[in-house]
Design a protein around this motif. Structure first.
Motif, short mmCIF file in Angstrom:
data_model
loop_
_atom_site.label_atom_id
_atom_site.label_comp_id
_atom_site.label_asym_id
_atom_site.label_seq_id
_atom_site.Cartn_x
_atom_site.Cartn_y
_atom_site.Cartn_z
N PRO A 34 19.12 41.80 3.77
CA PRO A 34 17.69 41.92 4.08
C PRO A 34 16.83 41.73 2.83
O PRO A 34 17.21 42.16 1.73
CB PRO A 34 17.56 43.35 4.63
CG PRO A 34 18.92 43.67 5.16
CD PRO A 34 19.87 42.98 4.23
N HIS A 73 10.96 34.16 2.69
CA HIS A 73 11.33 35.51 2.25
C HIS A 73 10.24 36.52 2.59
O HIS A 73 9.07 36.32 2.27
CB HIS A 73 11.54 35.47 0.73
CG HIS A 73 11.56 36.81 0.08
ND1 HIS A 73 10.64 37.19 -0.87
CD2 HIS A 73 12.40 37.86 0.25
CE1 HIS A 73 10.90 38.42 -1.28
NE2 HIS A 73 11.96 38.85 -0.63
N GLY A 107 12.84 42.44 11.56
CA GLY A 107 13.01 42.88 10.18
C GLY A 107 11.78 43.45 9.52
O GLY A 107 11.62 43.33 8.30
N TYR A 112 16.21 41.76 14.04
CA TYR A 112 15.91 40.36 13.75
C TYR A 112 14.49 40.21 13.21
O TYR A 112 14.26 39.46 12.26
CB TYR A 112 16.09 39.52 15.01
CG TYR A 112 15.89 38.04 14.78
CD1 TYR A 112 16.89 37.26 14.23
CD2 TYR A 112 14.68 37.42 15.10
CE1 TYR A 112 16.70 35.90 14.00
CE2 TYR A 112 14.48 36.06 14.88
CZ TYR A 112 15.49 35.31 14.33
OH TYR A 112 15.30 33.97 14.09
N SER A 160 13.08 46.33 7.15
CA SER A 160 14.14 45.91 6.22
C SER A 160 13.75 44.73 5.34
O SER A 160 14.29 44.55 4.24
CB SER A 160 15.40 45.51 7.01
OG SER A 160 15.15 44.33 7.77
N VAL A 189 13.23 40.34 5.41
CA VAL A 189 14.00 39.21 5.95
C VAL A 189 14.29 38.22 4.82
O VAL A 189 13.43 37.94 3.99
CB VAL A 189 13.21 38.51 7.08
CG1 VAL A 189 13.99 37.34 7.65
CG2 VAL A 189 12.84 39.50 8.17
N THR A 228 12.89 30.06 13.79
CA THR A 228 13.72 30.68 14.83
C THR A 228 14.81 29.73 15.32
O THR A 228 15.10 29.66 16.52
CB THR A 228 12.86 31.20 16.01
OG1 THR A 228 11.66 31.78 15.51
CG2 THR A 228 13.60 32.25 16.81
N THR A 246 15.12 32.22 10.85
CA THR A 246 14.30 33.42 10.90
C THR A 246 12.94 33.10 11.52
O THR A 246 12.58 31.93 11.68
CB THR A 246 14.08 33.99 9.50
OG1 THR A 246 13.39 33.01 8.70
CG2 THR A 246 15.40 34.34 8.83
N ARG A 300 21.59 38.43 14.01
CA ARG A 300 20.88 39.61 14.51
C ARG A 300 20.01 39.32 15.74
O ARG A 300 19.27 40.21 16.18
CB ARG A 300 19.99 40.17 13.39
CG ARG A 300 20.75 40.59 12.14
CD ARG A 300 19.79 41.03 11.04
NE ARG A 300 20.53 41.46 9.86
CZ ARG A 300 20.38 42.65 9.27
NH1 ARG A 300 19.53 43.53 9.77
NH2 ARG A 300 21.08 42.95 8.20
N TRP A 358 20.83 35.26 9.14
CA TRP A 358 20.01 36.25 9.84
C TRP A 358 20.06 36.05 11.36
O TRP A 358 19.82 36.98 12.13
CB TRP A 358 18.57 36.15 9.35
CG TRP A 358 17.75 37.38 9.59
CD1 TRP A 358 16.72 37.51 10.48
CD2 TRP A 358 17.86 38.64 8.91
NE1 TRP A 358 16.18 38.78 10.39
CE2 TRP A 358 16.87 39.49 9.44
CE3 TRP A 358 18.69 39.13 7.92
CZ2 TRP A 358 16.68 40.80 9.01
CZ3 TRP A 358 18.52 40.44 7.49
CH2 TRP A 358 17.53 41.26 8.03
N SER A 386 20.49 31.43 6.61
CA SER A 386 20.61 32.68 5.86
C SER A 386 21.64 33.61 6.50
O SER A 386 22.04 34.60 5.90
CB SER A 386 19.27 33.40 5.81
OG SER A 386 18.90 33.87 7.11
#
Length: 287
Positions: free
Chosen positions: A144, A221, A188, A186, A191, A193, A248, A216, A179, A176, A174
């Motif tokens: 994360p 980031h 995030g 997801y 947390s 991303v 996505t 993502t 999730r 990610w 990544s």
């Protein structure tokens, strides 16, 4: 005609080149990877956009024709930046300016962008490159809030032996996407991303890529507990360099196959004046 269409027609025309045409390759058989996420109520999405909703507005039996036939149809509502989608250049402004120095307020008069809207994004049939960052780093997935560095991108290129060239579409994995089935994880928000930051976006732009994408919601980031407060990669790519962003993406199956370069196919819906569009991108390789 757009550059994208010119490329496709050249590949289909056997008189243009001596090698096999795109049609020849397709007839021999291809393997297709679907890089789009399914649309379902409650799926992960940015809180900044209208959620996806679907209703069966007309059901079988509501109206029955004299011959016994019946039909059903639906109503779908969603933001243009929900699910797998591509950003038009008009999506982001900086200091009141869009890509090319256009005044953002002036361009949106009338409720749509006649310059920089999604209608200006030509269908893409081009070389695609998957930069599998976790694989290059020897990890399952980026942690994360991890900022994917220029060194990480260059390590992926070197490990895979897939140099990035002008006109490519570059997809950054990544990890990610693993999730996806846990909505809050997801998104995030708390947390953070993983994704590229300012330096990574400048590295991509310097290579003259046609578009970029990631697995993502926001591509770039996101620090922990920061949400979408600052999106410097969007500024660099969309506003400063005119490079579209795809978000996505579903990249796990493609990554697991070991395929790192492919024919990339994407076509936005022709929403005149819109700032983005849902898409269903495809990665195509020989069978």
């Amino acid at each position: 005609m757009t550059e994208g269409w010119d490329v496709t027609e050249a590949l289909l025309d056997s008189d243009v080149q001596s090698g096999p045409t795109l049609l020849d390759v397709v007839q021999r058989g291809v393997r297709i990877f679907d890089l789009g996420r399914p649309y379902e109520k409650g799926m992960p999405q940015s809180p900044n956009h209208p959620a996806y909703t679907h209703s069966l507005s007309r059901r079988h039996g509501d109206t029955v024709r004299t011959d016994g036939g019946s039909a059903a149809n639906d109503l779908i509502v969603l933001g243009t930046h929900v699910g797998t989608h591509i950003d038009a250049l008009a999506h982001v402004s900086q200091d009141g300016k869009l890509h090319g120095g256009l005044d953002a307020v002036t361009e949106q008069v009338g409720g749509r962008f006649m310059t920089g809207g999604i209608q200006d994004v030509a269908p893409m049939v081009c070389r695609g490159v998957l930069l599998d960052v976790p694989a290059a780093l020897g990890i399952e997935a980026c942690p994360p809030a991890y900022e994917i560095s220029v060194a990480d991108l260059e390590k992926a290129v070197g490990t895979q032996r897939t140099p990035v060239a002008a006109g490519d579409v570059v997809l950054i994995r990544s990890g990610w996407g693993q999730r996806w089935d846990d909505r809050e994880a997801y998104i995030g928000g708390e947390s953070g991303v993983p994704g590229v930051g300012t330096a990574g976006a400048q590295w991509l732009a310097a290579r003259g890529v046609r578009a970029v994408g990631a697995d993502t919601i926001a591509f770039e980031h996101l620090p922990a507990n920061a949400g979408h407060a600052r999106l410097p990669a969007h500024r660099i790519l969309l506003v400063e360099h005119g490079i579209n962003i795809i978000e996505t993406l579903s990249l796990e199956e493609l990554a697991a196959s070991g395929i790192r370069e492919f024919v990339f196919i994407l076509s936005p819906l022709h929403f005149v004046g819109a700032t983005g569009s849902p898409v269903r991108p495809l990665a195509v390789v020989g069978a």
